[in-house]
Design an enzyme around this catalytic site. Structure first.
Site, PDB file in Angstrom:
ATOM      1  N   HIS A 208       2.540  55.212  12.973  1.00 47.55           N
ATOM      2  CA  HIS A 208       2.558  54.025  13.827  1.00 47.55           C
ATOM      3  C   HIS A 208       1.539  52.958  13.438  1.00 47.55           C
ATOM      4  O   HIS A 208       1.513  51.893  14.019  1.00 47.55           O
ATOM      5  CB  HIS A 208       2.322  54.414  15.292  1.00 47.55           C
ATOM      6  CG  HIS A 208       0.894  54.790  15.573  1.00 47.55           C
ATOM      7  ND1 HIS A 208       0.355  55.992  15.194  1.00 47.55           N
ATOM      8  CD2 HIS A 208      -0.106  54.100  16.153  1.00 47.55           C
ATOM      9  CE1 HIS A 208      -0.913  56.030  15.547  1.00 47.55           C
ATOM     10  NE2 HIS A 208      -1.227  54.894  16.132  1.00 47.55           N
TER      11      HIS A 208
HETATM   12  C1  UD1 Z   1      -2.191  51.416  20.163  1.00 42.79           C
HETATM   13  C2  UD1 Z   1      -3.617  51.396  19.618  1.00 42.79           C
HETATM   14  C3  UD1 Z   1      -3.766  52.443  18.522  1.00 42.79           C
HETATM   15  C4  UD1 Z   1      -3.303  53.809  18.995  1.00 42.79           C
HETATM   16  C5  UD1 Z   1      -1.873  53.670  19.486  1.00 42.79           C
HETATM   17  C6  UD1 Z   1      -1.286  54.982  19.966  1.00 42.79           C
HETATM   18  C7  UD1 Z   1      -4.766  49.219  19.605  1.00 42.79           C
HETATM   19  C8  UD1 Z   1      -5.226  48.121  18.724  1.00 42.79           C
HETATM   20  N1  UD1 Z   1      -3.950  50.115  19.014  1.00 42.79           N
HETATM   21  O1  UD1 Z   1      -1.333  50.983  19.102  1.00 42.79           O
HETATM   22  O2  UD1 Z   1      -5.129  52.538  18.163  1.00 42.79           O
HETATM   23  O3  UD1 Z   1      -3.361  54.717  17.916  1.00 42.79           O
HETATM   24  O4  UD1 Z   1      -1.864  52.721  20.572  1.00 42.79           O
HETATM   25  O5  UD1 Z   1       0.035  54.814  20.331  1.00 42.79           O
HETATM   26  O6  UD1 Z   1      -5.132  49.266  20.751  1.00 42.79           O
HETATM   27  N2  UD1 Z   1       5.262  49.421  23.108  1.00 42.79           N
HETATM   28  C9  UD1 Z   1       6.302  49.856  23.893  1.00 42.79           C
HETATM   29  N3  UD1 Z   1       5.997  50.647  24.966  1.00 42.79           N
HETATM   30  C10 UD1 Z   1       4.741  50.988  25.297  1.00 42.79           C
HETATM   31  C11 UD1 Z   1       3.689  50.516  24.492  1.00 42.79           C
HETATM   32  C12 UD1 Z   1       3.966  49.750  23.396  1.00 42.79           C
HETATM   33  O7  UD1 Z   1       7.461  49.565  23.621  1.00 42.79           O
HETATM   34  O8  UD1 Z   1       4.559  51.702  26.304  1.00 42.79           O
HETATM   35  C13 UD1 Z   1       5.569  48.598  21.913  1.00 42.79           C
HETATM   36  C14 UD1 Z   1       5.440  47.141  22.204  1.00 42.79           C
HETATM   37  O9  UD1 Z   1       6.439  46.471  21.543  1.00 42.79           O
HETATM   38  C15 UD1 Z   1       4.114  46.754  21.584  1.00 42.79           C
HETATM   39  C16 UD1 Z   1       4.014  47.741  20.428  1.00 42.79           C
HETATM   40  O10 UD1 Z   1       4.671  48.924  20.881  1.00 42.79           O
HETATM   41  O11 UD1 Z   1       4.065  45.429  21.175  1.00 42.79           O
HETATM   42  C17 UD1 Z   1       2.589  48.071  20.067  1.00 42.79           C
HETATM   43  O12 UD1 Z   1       1.841  48.463  21.233  1.00 42.79           O
HETATM   44  P1  UD1 Z   1       0.247  48.235  21.295  1.00 42.79           P
HETATM   45  O13 UD1 Z   1      -0.300  48.825  22.521  1.00 42.79           O
HETATM   46  O14 UD1 Z   1      -0.066  46.804  21.011  1.00 42.79           O
HETATM   47  O15 UD1 Z   1      -0.278  49.010  20.027  1.00 42.79           O
HETATM   48  P2  UD1 Z   1       0.114  50.441  19.428  1.00 42.79           P
HETATM   49  O16 UD1 Z   1       0.793  50.201  18.129  1.00 42.79           O
HETATM   50  O17 UD1 Z   1       0.800  51.321  20.425  1.00 42.79           O
END
Ligand code: UD1
Length: 368
Positions: A208
């Protein structure tokens, strides 16, 4: 005596297993009132709610509902929402965990208002400032009042950066507490059977990190390599929402669905995921937590990253770093090695939450 209000900040999937053991340990203390604050960084049912039920956590007491966004948007929204919550709640201590955007945002909001703030999992460094998590770790550790480290390298990094030793308490790895907390439930499942896998004869894959999945060419290269390797060892791959979107964008679904030995799943619960890990032959990942969990269990892990903030997992000999073009040889090497290796790391023993509770008593002058 009024109980001390302790905010436990939970935001994203890897945070939930770090607050759970501490919540349960504090609940037993007559002087403590642990309050779970969910920033809402992760909000899908299978990225958040199932972790609360698996880890026997109550509904969050406060929900900030910030959701996704760019780094600045997400960080800013958490800071604004949490600042308001702090003013209304006046906690005695704020505990942030790990290295996600909400960890840094809540630390900044809290210390600027003068609230005592503690960081659980302090001192880890990848020395790679292109990783958003490294920036979050550096900022959080430089402002927090109490620094709880998982291993000696954490203490060394903090001291080198000028942290005063009085702030640092080495408490061990809280993730191990979560695993031990529900070990019997993890072991009671046989999730691999659902996917027609045999114990100790499959690999668990997770990916991821933006550096692996945001560039379509890199993602294609990784997916194609995984497809080829799955002919050697069957693979199960619960796909993170970020990766899912990027697989769709890179138009990789056709190629992936043709690979009969590579099973793509929706994100799964902590308990089910850990059952897959407990029984696998090998993990292939870019996660931080999985490097640690496999090391504790003595399972071979290939980390698709150029560096790690968890060097102790490499020292123990279970974990190795890999580029995409090296994956084949690393898989061969791992499969030629032992199925389980005996590992032992000081303070990775399922008792970290107890040590954190004692450290809170020391720092807040609470007599037993
Ligand atoms: C975040 C953390 C990362 C951690 C990871 C675990 C930061 C910078 N990154 O990354 O360190 O390893 O979580 O998962 O804080 N999304 C969904 N549903 C959700 C959450 C996210 O669909 O419940 C999608 C959204 O499109 C979002 C993307 O995933 O834009 C990324 O989510 P985000 O929380 O920004 O970062 P992660 O890649 O999950």
């Amino acid at each position: 005596m009024n109980k001390l209000k302790i905010h436990l900040i939970a935001a994203a999937r890897p945070n939930f297993m770090k607050i759970a053991p501490l919540y349960h340990a504090l609940k037993k203390e007559s002087w403590a009132d642990p309050i779970i604050v969910h920033t809402g960084q992760h909000y899908d049912l299978n990225m958040s709610d199932v972790f609360f039920s698996d880890l026997m956590l109550p509904e969050p007491h406060l929900h900030l509902g910030v959701g996704s966004g760019s780094h600045a948007e997400q960080t800013g929204r958490v800071m604004i929402a949490y600042e308001q919550a702090l003013i209304e709640e006046i906690p005695d201590l704020v505990v942030v965990v790990g290295d996600v955007n909400s960890t840094m945002a809540c630390s900044l909001a809290a210390v600027k208002l003068g609230f005592k703030t503690a960081h659980l999992e302090a001192g880890l460094r990848s020395f790679d400032r292109t990783m958003p998590e490294e920036i979050n770790r550096l900022v959080t550790d430089s402002v927090a009042d109490i620094l709880w480290t998982p291993s000696r390298d954490g203490d060394d990094n903090l001291i080198r950066e000028g942290a005063s030793t009085g702030k640092i308490d080495r408490v061990g790895n809280i993730m191990i507490d979560s695993m031990e907390l529900i070990r019997s439930k993890i072991e009671a499942e046989a999730v691999y059977k659902k996917y027609d896998l045999e114990p100790e004869n499959y690999a668990v894959v997770t990916l991821h990190r933006p550096s692996n999945v945001d560039d379509p060419d890199k993602l294609k290269q990784l997916c194609r390599t995984l497809v080829r390797q799955s002919e050697k060892i069957p693979m199960v791959f619960p796909v993170h929402p970020r990766t899912r979107k990027n697989i769709d964008k890179a138009d990789m679904n056709g190629d992936l669905s043709k690979a009969l030995n590579l099973k793509l799943l929706e994100p799964i619960s902590y308990r089910s995921f850990m059952n897959l890990v407990f029984n696998c032959r090998l993990a292939i990942t870019d996660s931080g937590g999985i490097q640690e969990e496999t090391t504790y269990l003595g399972i071979a892990c290939i980390t698709l990253r150029p560096n790690t903030e968890r060097p102790i997992t490499i020292e123990q000999g279970t974990n190795q770093l890999s580029r995409a073009d090296e994956l084949e040889s690393k898989v061969n090497q791992a499969l030629a090695g032992p199925v389980r290796k005996r590992c032992s790391i000081d303070l990775w023993d399922g008792r970290t939450a107890e040590r954190v509770v004692r450290s809170i008593q020391k720092h807040l002058n609470i007599l037993k």
